[in-house]
Motif scaffolding. Structure first.
Motif, PDB file in Angstrom:
ATOM      1  N   UNK A  91      -3.115 -36.084  28.164  1.00 56.59           N
ATOM      2  CA  UNK A  91      -3.837 -35.743  26.943  1.00 56.59           C
ATOM      3  C   UNK A  91      -2.967 -35.788  25.703  1.00 56.59           C
ATOM      4  N   UNK A  92      -3.064 -34.743  24.909  1.00 58.58           N
ATOM      5  CA  UNK A  92      -2.392 -34.693  23.615  1.00 58.58           C
ATOM      6  C   UNK A  92      -0.951 -34.196  23.705  1.00 58.58           C
ATOM      7  N   UNK A  93      -0.494 -33.859  24.898  1.00 59.29           N
ATOM      8  CA  UNK A  93       0.849 -33.311  25.026  1.00 59.29           C
ATOM      9  C   UNK A  93       1.889 -34.359  24.650  1.00 59.29           C
ATOM     10  N   UNK A  94       3.082 -33.892  24.253  1.00 61.59           N
ATOM     11  CA  UNK A  94       4.129 -34.833  23.881  1.00 61.59           C
ATOM     12  C   UNK A  94       5.218 -34.174  23.062  1.00 61.59           C
ATOM     13  N   UNK A  95       6.277 -34.925  22.845  1.00 62.73           N
ATOM     14  CA  UNK A  95       7.329 -34.537  21.907  1.00 62.73           C
ATOM     15  C   UNK A  95       7.054 -35.283  20.613  1.00 62.73           C
ATOM     16  N   UNK A  96       6.889 -34.544  19.520  1.00 63.94           N
ATOM     17  CA  UNK A  96       6.463 -35.110  18.238  1.00 63.94           C
ATOM     18  C   UNK A  96       7.523 -34.929  17.158  1.00 63.94           C
ATOM     19  N   UNK A  97       7.553 -35.898  16.269  1.00 63.97           N
ATOM     20  CA  UNK A  97       8.348 -35.780  15.050  1.00 63.97           C
ATOM     21  C   UNK A  97       7.732 -36.677  13.989  1.00 63.97           C
ATOM     22  N   UNK A  98       7.594 -36.128  12.790  1.00 59.71           N
ATOM     23  CA  UNK A  98       7.101 -36.892  11.637  1.00 59.71           C
ATOM     24  C   UNK A  98       5.814 -37.650  11.948  1.00 59.71           C
ATOM     25  N   UNK A  99       4.837 -36.893  12.439  1.00 59.79           N
ATOM     26  CA  UNK A  99       3.493 -37.418  12.703  1.00 59.79           C
ATOM     27  C   UNK A  99       3.475 -38.501  13.776  1.00 59.79           C
TER      28      UNK A  99
ATOM     29  N   UNK B   4       8.171 -40.991  29.667  1.00 60.78           N
ATOM     30  CA  UNK B   4       7.493 -42.133  29.061  1.00 60.78           C
ATOM     31  C   UNK B   4       7.458 -41.911  27.560  1.00 60.78           C
ATOM     32  N   UNK B   5       7.524 -42.995  26.822  1.00 57.23           N
ATOM     33  CA  UNK B   5       7.467 -42.936  25.357  1.00 57.23           C
ATOM     34  C   UNK B   5       6.397 -43.905  24.883  1.00 57.23           C
ATOM     35  N   UNK B   6       5.601 -43.487  23.896  1.00 64.97           N
ATOM     36  CA  UNK B   6       4.586 -44.409  23.371  1.00 64.97           C
ATOM     37  C   UNK B   6       4.624 -44.553  21.856  1.00 64.97           C
ATOM     38  N   UNK B   7       5.296 -43.659  21.125  1.00 64.68           N
ATOM     39  CA  UNK B   7       5.456 -43.741  19.668  1.00 64.68           C
ATOM     40  C   UNK B   7       4.109 -43.921  18.962  1.00 64.68           C
ATOM     41  N   UNK B   8       3.108 -43.198  19.445  1.00 64.19           N
ATOM     42  CA  UNK B   8       1.754 -43.292  18.894  1.00 64.19           C
ATOM     43  C   UNK B   8       1.616 -42.349  17.708  1.00 64.19           C
ATOM     44  N   UNK B   9       0.881 -42.781  16.711  1.00 63.26           N
ATOM     45  CA  UNK B   9       0.605 -41.938  15.551  1.00 63.26           C
ATOM     46  C   UNK B   9      -0.182 -40.700  15.984  1.00 63.26           C
ATOM     47  N   UNK B  10       0.168 -39.562  15.411  1.00 62.64           N
ATOM     48  CA  UNK B  10      -0.513 -38.314  15.756  1.00 62.64           C
ATOM     49  C   UNK B  10      -2.023 -38.422  15.556  1.00 62.64           C
ATOM     50  N   UNK B  11      -2.465 -39.147  14.527  1.00 61.18           N
ATOM     51  CA  UNK B  11      -3.900 -39.305  14.308  1.00 61.18           C
ATOM     52  C   UNK B  11      -4.561 -40.035  15.485  1.00 61.18           C
ATOM     53  N   UNK B  12      -3.870 -41.014  16.063  1.00 59.25           N
ATOM     54  CA  UNK B  12      -4.425 -41.722  17.216  1.00 59.25           C
ATOM     55  C   UNK B  12      -4.540 -40.801  18.416  1.00 59.25           C
ATOM     56  N   UNK B  13      -3.530 -39.954  18.617  1.00 57.24           N
ATOM     57  CA  UNK B  13      -3.583 -38.996  19.718  1.00 57.24           C
ATOM     58  C   UNK B  13      -4.828 -38.136  19.597  1.00 57.24           C
ATOM     59  N   UNK B  14      -5.194 -37.791  18.389  1.00 56.49           N
ATOM     60  CA  UNK B  14      -6.327 -36.901  18.146  1.00 56.49           C
ATOM     61  C   UNK B  14      -7.648 -37.644  17.982  1.00 56.49           C
TER      62      UNK B  14
ATOM     63  N   UNK C  26      -5.896 -30.287  25.797  1.00 58.65           N
ATOM     64  CA  UNK C  26      -5.356 -29.371  26.789  1.00 58.65           C
ATOM     65  C   UNK C  26      -6.125 -28.058  26.739  1.00 58.65           C
ATOM     66  N   UNK C  27      -6.486 -27.534  27.905  1.00 59.06           N
ATOM     67  CA  UNK C  27      -7.211 -26.273  27.936  1.00 59.06           C
ATOM     68  C   UNK C  27      -6.338 -25.112  27.478  1.00 59.06           C
ATOM     69  N   UNK C  28      -5.082 -25.123  27.895  1.00 60.12           N
ATOM     70  CA  UNK C  28      -4.117 -24.142  27.414  1.00 60.12           C
ATOM     71  C   UNK C  28      -2.923 -24.915  26.881  1.00 60.12           C
ATOM     72  N   UNK C  29      -2.560 -24.661  25.634  1.00 65.55           N
ATOM     73  CA  UNK C  29      -1.551 -25.461  24.950  1.00 65.55           C
ATOM     74  C   UNK C  29      -0.355 -24.579  24.618  1.00 65.55           C
ATOM     75  N   UNK C  30       0.843 -25.110  24.817  1.00 61.16           N
ATOM     76  CA  UNK C  30       2.054 -24.408  24.429  1.00 61.16           C
ATOM     77  C   UNK C  30       2.821 -25.275  23.445  1.00 61.16           C
ATOM     78  N   UNK C  31       3.556 -24.635  22.545  1.00 62.11           N
ATOM     79  CA  UNK C  31       4.314 -25.372  21.535  1.00 62.11           C
ATOM     80  C   UNK C  31       5.676 -24.714  21.360  1.00 62.11           C
TER      81      UNK C  31
ATOM     82  N   UNK D 245       0.348 -25.019  13.837  1.00 62.41           N
ATOM     83  CA  UNK D 245       0.808 -25.782  14.995  1.00 62.41           C
ATOM     84  C   UNK D 245      -0.354 -26.024  15.958  1.00 62.41           C
ATOM     85  N   UNK D 246      -0.369 -27.220  16.566  1.00 64.09           N
ATOM     86  CA  UNK D 246       0.658 -28.248  16.468  1.00 64.09           C
ATOM     87  C   UNK D 246       0.363 -29.403  15.521  1.00 64.09           C
ATOM     88  N   UNK D 247      -0.846 -29.503  14.976  1.00 60.70           N
ATOM     89  CA  UNK D 247      -1.237 -30.756  14.321  1.00 60.70           C
ATOM     90  C   UNK D 247      -1.020 -30.775  12.818  1.00 60.70           C
TER      91      UNK D 247
END
Length: 615
Positions: free
Chosen positions: A26-34, A113-123, A2-7, A254-256
Motif C-alpha cells: 500500500x502506501x507504506x514507504x520511506x519518503x523524502x521531498x514528496x 525495493x525502491x520505486x521513487x514514486x511521487x507521493x501524489x501517485x501513491x495516494x 493501511x488500516x493501522x499506520x505508523x510514522x 503526518x504523513x502526507x
C-alpha cells in the motif's frame, strides 16, 4: 490504505509503515521531498516475518522493538532486539539477533525495493507516470538504488550494512551461526550530488528533551496528566518541522503533509509564536519569499496572495499538478498580515523587513481578494481544484439551509474575522513605523468592515452568525462551528460575542469534547464526516481563545478542559486532527476519525495555546 499506520520522522525524511513498522504494501514507504524512495523494507527470519512481542516509540524518530521467530509459541527459538531511528539524514536499523536453540544457521533477510514514486501517485492522483526504471546494483557495503526523473533530477537510495550481506536482487541475506550477532543497516535518501551523512540518535534525543523542558518551564499546568499532554505537544511540534532556507518550518501533518502550507502554518504560528518564535518567524519569511507576483489561472497565483501548498515531487516539477505552488486559499493572505502584526513587537526590524510583503498582501485583500467589491474577502469555487478555499476545504462543507452547494463569490465568516485582525495589525505595524496617518486609515477600514459584517452576517434568531454569504449575497443560515472560531479575531461586538459563545456551547454544536463542525439538526450532519459533524480540536481551541479574549473565562475554561481530557484519553496522549462528533458519554473516550493525521500541526499547537486557560 493501511488500516493501522505508523510514522517515524525527522526533518524531511520519514518512514510510513504498518502496525509493526513494516514497509511492504500500500502506501507504506520511506519518503523524502514528496517522493517514496523505498517501497519495501521488510525483515524476515528463516523466510518468515518475525513475531513482534513489543514495540515502543521512544521518540517520534525512534522505535525500540523486541521480536521473535514466527509462531513463537511457548519457547522462542530466535530473538531480535531492534532500534530503528530516522534522523534527518539517515535511517539506521540496529539489530541484535540471539539464537536460543542449537541447529543450522539462522537466515536473516532484509527485503528491499525502491520505486521513487511521487507521493501524489501513491495516494491515487489521476494521470500517474509510467513505471519508473530503477537500477539496483550491489556494493561492497550493501546495495544502491538509482533513478533519474523525467526532468533530470537524480535520486539514490544508498543502503549499507555491517557485517556485509549477500544481495540476490530482492533481499540482503545474512547466515547467522553465532549465539549473538549485532548488525547495523543504514539507508540514505539522496538527490543529485548529496553524499551520505550519519545522523546522531543521542544528540537528537537530547534536543527533544531540551525542547520539552523549555516548554514545561514556560507553560503553566499543575495536573500531571496535563503536563504529559503539553510535553507531547512540544515533542510533536519539534517533530513536525523540516528545514527550509528561512529556517525550520512546521509540517501540516503526518504523513502526507510534510510540505509548506499557508493556512496551516500560519495558524500554528499564531497559536505558538511565544513558545516557538523562531518557527513563527520562519513561517512569515518563507511565505513572504513565495508570495504571489503575477496572475496564473492554473495555480490561482495573484500579486500579493499567500500560497496554499507547495510541493516538489516529480509530478509537480513536470507541471502535472498545480502545487508549484498552488494559491487556492482565501484566508492565508489576511492570516499572514495578522501574524506579522503579532510578531513585530517582539522582533525589532521585522515590520520593516517584511513591509513590501504585508503591504502587497493588504493590497490583495482590497483588490483581487474582493472580486465583487463589496468589502468582504471571497473565494470562487475552483471546478478543477479546491472547491472551498477555506479551512473547511472539502467539497460538501459549505451549503445553504436547503442543502445546496454554494456558488459564485463566497464570503465565509471566519475569513472576514481574519481580514479584521489583519487590518488592525496593519494599523499597529504602521504605528510601529511612525506612519500614524496610514495607521488611522487601516483602523477606519477595520471599523467599516466590522459594521458591514454585523449587518450582513448577524443571525439574531439563533443568537449567532451565518456561515457566510453565498454568491447571491444571501446568508448561509446553517449552524456551524465557524462563527465560534471567529471569536479569536475580535470582529464581534462584545454582546454578540457572548451570544455566539452560548450558542456554540449548546447541545446542537457542543459534543462534550468540542464544538461540532455542523449542528446535529442541519442537512448533511454526520458525526463521522470530515467537516459536517466531526470535531476539529484546533477549530474548538480558537473558539476558546476567542472566548477568553472577550472575558468569557468560564466558557473558555470549559472548552479547554474538554480538549485536554480528549488528549489524555488518547492512547498516544495527543489530540488527533479530528474526531467523531458523537456526544461525550461517561468516562468513554472520543470516537476516532478513521483517516485523521497523527500528529497534526494545528492540534499539536492546541495544548500550548490553551495551557494558560486550564481551570
Amino acid at each position: 490504505m493501511l488500516q493501522t499506520r505508523t510514522v517515524l520522522k525527522d526533518q524531511d525524511l520519514y518512514l510510513v509503515g504498518d502496525a509493526n513498522h513494516v514497509v511492504a504494501q500500500g502506501e507504506s514507504g520511506l519518503y523524502r521531498r514528496d517522493t517514496r524512495v523505498l517501497s519495501r523494507y521488510e525483515w524476515r527470519v528463516d523466510g518468515e516475518s518475525p513475531q513482534t512481542l513489543m514495540a515502543h516509540e521512544r521518540a517520534p524518530f525512534w522505535l525500540h522493538q523486541q521480536s521473535a521467530n514466527a509462531n513463537v509459541g511457548y519457547t522462542m527459538r530466535v530473538g531480535v532486539q531492534r532500534d530503528l531511528t530516522v534522523t534527518g539524514t539517515e535511517l539506521r536499523d540496529t539489530l541484535r539477533v540471539t539464537r536460543y536453540q542449537p541447529g543450522p544457521p539462522t537466515r536473516l533477510s532484509l527485503h528491499l525495493a525502491a520505486d521513487f514514486v511521487d507521493m501524489f501517485e501513491v495516494r491515487g492522483w489521476p494521470g500517474a507516470l509510467p513505471a519508473r526504471t530503477v537500477h539496483a546494483h550491489a556494493t561492497a557495503q550493501g546495495v544502491t538504488f538509482a533513478y533519474e526523473a523525467a526532468d533530470g533530477l537524480r535520486s539514490r537510495a544508498v543502503v549499507t550494512c555491517d557485517p556485509p550481506a549477500q544481495w540476490d536482487g530482492e533481499a540482503l541475506h545474512w547466515d547467522l551461526s553465532q549465539d549473538t550477532t549485532d548488525l547495523q543497516v543504514s539507508v540514505y535518501a539522496l538527490q543529485d550530488d548529496e553524499t551520505p551523512r550519519a545522523g546522531s540518535r543521542d544528540a537528537l534525543l537530547a534536543e527533544y528533551a531540551q525542547v520539552q523542558a523549555d516548554i514545561l518551564a514556560q507553560v503553566p499546568a499543575a495536573d500531571p496528566r496535563d503536563r504529559v499532554v503539553i510535553a507531547r505537544s512540544a515533542e510533536d511540534l519539534r517533530s513536525l518541522t523540516f528545514p527550509t532556507p528561512q529556517g525550520p518550518f512546521p509540517a501540516a501533518g503526518l504523513p502526507w503533509f510534510v510540505a509548506p502550507f499557508g493556512r496551516d502554518s500560519l495558524l500554528i504560528a499564531l497559536m505558538t509564536h511565544r513558545q516557538f518564535p523562531q518557527v513563527a518567524c520562519t513561517v512569515a519569511r518563507y511565505l513572504a519569499a513565495h508570495q504571489g507576483r503575477t496572475y496564473d489561472p492554473v495555480t490561482l497565483e495573484q500579486p500579493g496572495k499567500i500560497l496554499h501548498e507547495l510541493r516538489v515531487g516529480e509530478l509537480t516539477r513536470l507541471g502535472r499538478t498545480p502545487h508549484r505552488p498552488y494559491y487556492a486559499t482565501a484566508d492565508a493572505t489576511p492570516l499572514f498580515v495578522w501574524l506579522v502584526g503579532e510578531l513585530a513587537p517582539h522582533h525589532p526590524g521585522l515590520a520593516q523587513e517584511l513591509r513590501p510583503h504585508w503591504e502587497a498582501a493588504l493590497a490583495w485583500c482590497l483588490g483581487d481578494g474582493d472580486p465583487d467589491g463589496d468589502g468582504f474577502l471571497e473565494y470562487t469555487p475552483d471546478p478543477g481544484g479546491i472547491t472551498n478555499a477555506v479551512w473547511k476545504d472539502s467539497g460538501d462543507s459549505t451549503f445553504t439551509a436547503d442543502g445546496v452547494d454554494v456558488s459564485g463569490h463566497v464570503a465565509v465568516v471566519e475569513v472576514q474575522g481574519y481580514a479584521y485582525a489583519a487590518y488592525r495589525s496593519a494599523a499597529a505595524l504602521y504605528r510601529q513605523l511612525d506612519d500614524n496617518a496610514r495607521a488611522e486609515e487601516w483602523d477606519a477600514r477595520a471599523d467599516a468592515l466590522q459594521r458591514a459584517f454585523v449587518t450582513a452576517f448577524h443571525w439574531p434568531e439563533r443568537g449567532y452568525y451565518a456561515h457566510g454569504l453565498n454568491g447571491d449575497k444571501q446568508p448561509l443560515h446553517v449552524l456551524v462551528s465557524n462563527p465560534a472560531h471567529a471569536l479569536i479575531t475580535g470582529i464581534y461586538p462584545p454582546d454578540h460575542a457572548a451570544q455566539v459563545a452560548r450558542t456554540a456551547l449548546q447541545d446542537e454544536l457542543w459534543s462534550g469534547w468540542g464544538i461540532r463542525t455542523l449542528g446535529v439538526n442541519e442537512p448533511r450532519f454526520n458525526p463521522v464526516s470530515y467537516h459536517n459533524g466531526s470535531v476539529w480540536p484546533h477549530d474548538t481551541a480558537l473558539a476558546a481563545l476567542g472566548m477568553a479574549r472577550y472575558g468569557l473565562q468560564a466558557e473558555a475554561a470549559q472548552v479547554t478542559r474538554a480538549l485536554f481530557d480528549a488528549a489524555a484519553a488518547a492512547p498516544d496522549g495527543r489530540l488527533s486532527e479530528l474526531f467523531a462528533g458523537f456526544p461525550r458519554t461517561g468516562d468513554l473516550p472520543p470516537v476516532p476519525y478513521p483517516a485523521a493525521c497523527h500528529p497534526q500541526g494545528w492540534d499539536a499547537a492546541v495544548p500550548l495555546a490553551l495551557a494558560h486557560l486550564l481551570p
